[in-house]
Design an enzyme around this catalytic site. Structure first.
Site, mmCIF file in Angstrom:
data_model
loop_
_atom_site.group_PDB
_atom_site.id
_atom_site.type_symbol
_atom_site.label_atom_id
_atom_site.label_comp_id
_atom_site.label_asym_id
_atom_site.label_seq_id
_atom_site.Cartn_x
_atom_site.Cartn_y
_atom_site.Cartn_z
ATOM 1 N N ASN A 189 1.174 -1.164 -0.023
ATOM 2 C CA ASN A 189 -0.056 -0.068 0.045
ATOM 3 C C ASN A 189 0.895 1.342 -0.046
ATOM 4 O OD1 ASN A 189 -2.729 0.687 2.389
ATOM 5 N ND2 ASN A 189 -2.728 1.151 0.202
ATOM 6 N N ASN B 88 -6.777 10.068 -0.623
ATOM 7 C CA ASN B 88 -6.548 8.959 -1.396
ATOM 8 C C ASN B 88 -6.059 9.449 -2.825
ATOM 9 O OD1 ASN B 88 -7.853 6.547 0.081
ATOM 10 N ND2 ASN B 88 -9.811 7.849 0.134
ATOM 11 N N CYS C 163 -5.808 6.001 7.729
ATOM 12 C CA CYS C 163 -5.153 5.142 6.985
ATOM 13 C C CYS C 163 -4.076 4.325 7.817
ATOM 14 C CB CYS C 163 -4.692 5.869 5.662
ATOM 15 S SG CYS C 163 -3.579 4.862 4.585
ATOM 16 N N ASN D 257 -15.198 1.011 2.215
ATOM 17 C CA ASN D 257 -14.170 0.003 1.776
ATOM 18 C C ASN D 257 -14.611 -1.447 1.664
ATOM 19 O OD1 ASN D 257 -11.583 2.018 1.628
ATOM 20 N ND2 ASN D 257 -12.390 2.182 3.499
ATOM 21 N N GLU E 50 -10.591 -0.777 -2.341
ATOM 22 C CA GLU E 50 -10.336 0.410 -1.425
ATOM 23 C C GLU E 50 -11.104 1.805 -2.152
ATOM 24 O OE1 GLU E 50 -7.028 2.536 0.471
ATOM 25 O OE2 GLU E 50 -6.031 0.366 0.283
ATOM 26 N N CYS F 227 -4.500 -3.205 3.019
ATOM 27 C CA CYS F 227 -5.069 -2.175 3.480
ATOM 28 C C CYS F 227 -5.112 -2.283 5.077
ATOM 29 C CB CYS F 227 -6.753 -2.048 2.850
ATOM 30 S SG CYS F 227 -7.663 -0.708 3.852
ATOM 31 N N THR G 138 -6.572 -0.643 7.735
ATOM 32 C CA THR G 138 -7.718 -0.674 8.470
ATOM 33 C C THR G 138 -8.621 -1.695 8.065
ATOM 34 O OG1 THR G 138 -8.581 0.997 7.081
ATOM 35 C CG2 THR G 138 -7.571 2.027 9.027
HETATM 36 N N1 LIG Z 1 -9.054 4.156 1.009
HETATM 37 C C1 LIG Z 1 -9.542 4.467 2.480
HETATM 38 C C2 LIG Z 1 -8.311 5.086 3.212
HETATM 39 C C3 LIG Z 1 -7.046 4.368 3.207
HETATM 40 C C4 LIG Z 1 -7.159 3.017 3.876
HETATM 41 C C5 LIG Z 1 -5.681 2.395 3.829
HETATM 42 N N2 LIG Z 1 -5.364 1.944 2.760
HETATM 43 C C6 LIG Z 1 -5.544 1.823 5.262
HETATM 44 O O1 LIG Z 1 -4.292 1.154 5.145
HETATM 45 O O2 LIG Z 1 -6.125 1.789 6.181
HETATM 46 C C7 LIG Z 1 -10.737 5.034 2.588
HETATM 47 O O3 LIG Z 1 -10.992 6.145 1.795
HETATM 48 O O4 LIG Z 1 -11.508 4.780 3.629
#
Ligand SMILES: N[C@@H](CCC[C@H](N)C(=O)O)C(=O)O
Length: 278
Positions: free
Chosen positions: A11, A72, A81, A187, A205, A215, A217
């Site tokens: 990522n 993003n 993130c 997501n 995502e 990802c 989260t």
């Molecule tokens: N794209 C997600 C935010 C980023 C999430 C990320 N890749 C992570 O590692 O948590 C969103 O817009 O919710």
């Protein structure tokens, strides 16, 4: 304009030091808005290429080491993130902005993190999971009996028996824009239990509008839902990502503390030229 490229389990992010506001000056002088700037920088082939862009800024509260702005790759702002946090913490540690224990300000709240192995691994204390509920959707002729949970950003999680052959982009896009998650969307994560306290996760995502190699989260959302559903016994849960890296999710039984831990790679440093934006 100096930038750094880092990735956390594939990522990947462009990180810029904006403590003196120079990024905003650069963008304003080019008569751009931040969304245009982010989209051009994150574009593969014509830009640097990344899933997101992070600005490191001076904190509002001096007790914290820095504040960040997270974007993003489509230019949308996300509250948090997990993997981006790991990259931002490594950047702050190596640039002397913070030591081994780091605190920084995000739209999701104050995030604390610990630098391990001189930054090659970072462990992040995420925000407490919230808004957990079961959700059943019918998309593209498929019934998905899943769960929704917010681990800093919104995530839909569904268990499948065979994850490798799944059309994550097609199904993921249908769920991401489903009316059930309006207005901000979600997501979308698919998980397969592959061992005791081991799951495999693939994520579509929001804001990247595609499958990412990991990802943070999202991996955390899948680990917590798996725990709540009894599909795993407890902490730590090992998450195998699309990119092949292993993320480790630690948590207290009452979920009052949830940690995301994994590797970080500092890929290169570079210089953004104005002609990219003309
Ligand atoms: N794209 C997600 C935010 C980023 C999430 C990320 N890749 C992570 O590692 O948590 C969103 O817009 O919710």
């Amino acid at each position: 304009m100096r930038f750094s490229k880092l990735h956390a389990s594939g990522n990947d992010f462009v990180v810029l030091d904006n403590r003196d506001g120079k990024v905003y000056s650069f963008v304003n002088d080019l008569r751009l808005d931040m969304k245009d700037f982010v989209v051009k920088v994150c574009a593969f082939h014509t830009g640097v290429g990344a899933d997101g862009l992070i600005l490191i800024e001076s904190p509002d509260d001096p007790k914290n080491h820095f504040k960040w702005q997270f974007f993003n790759s489509d230019g949308s702002v996300a509250e948090m993130c997990g993997n981006g946090s790991r990259c931002a913490v490594r950047f702050a540690y190596e640039r002397g902005i913070a030591g081994q224990e780091v605190r920084f300000e995000t739209l999701a709240g104050i995030i604390k993190a610990e630098v391990l192995e001189k930054g090659r691994r970072v462990k992040v204390l995420l925000t407490k999971p919230k808004d957990y509920r079961d959700v059943t959707l019918d998309v593209k002729g498929t019934r998905l009996e899943g769960s929704f949970i917010n681990t800093g950003v919104p995530h839909f999680v569904v268990r499948v028996e065979e994850i490798d052959s799944l059309d994550v982009v097609s199904l993921g896009r249908a769920v991401r824009f489903h009316p059930a998650f309006e207005p901000k969307g979600t997501n979308v994560n698919f998980l397969q239990v592959v061992g005791e306290n081991k799951i495999k996760v693939r994520t579509y995502e929001r804001g990247v509008e595609g499958e990412t190699l990991a990802c943070g989260t999202g991996a955390t959302a899948c680990a917590i839902v798996s725990y709540l559903k009894g599909w795993v016994k407890g902490s730590p849960v090992d998450v195998f990502t699309k990119g092949g890296d292993l993320l480790r999710i630690h948590f207290l039984p009452d979920l009052q503390e949830v940690y995301l831990e994994g590797p970080v790679v500092w890929v290169f440093d570079g210089e953004l030229r104005e002609e990219l934006f003309l």
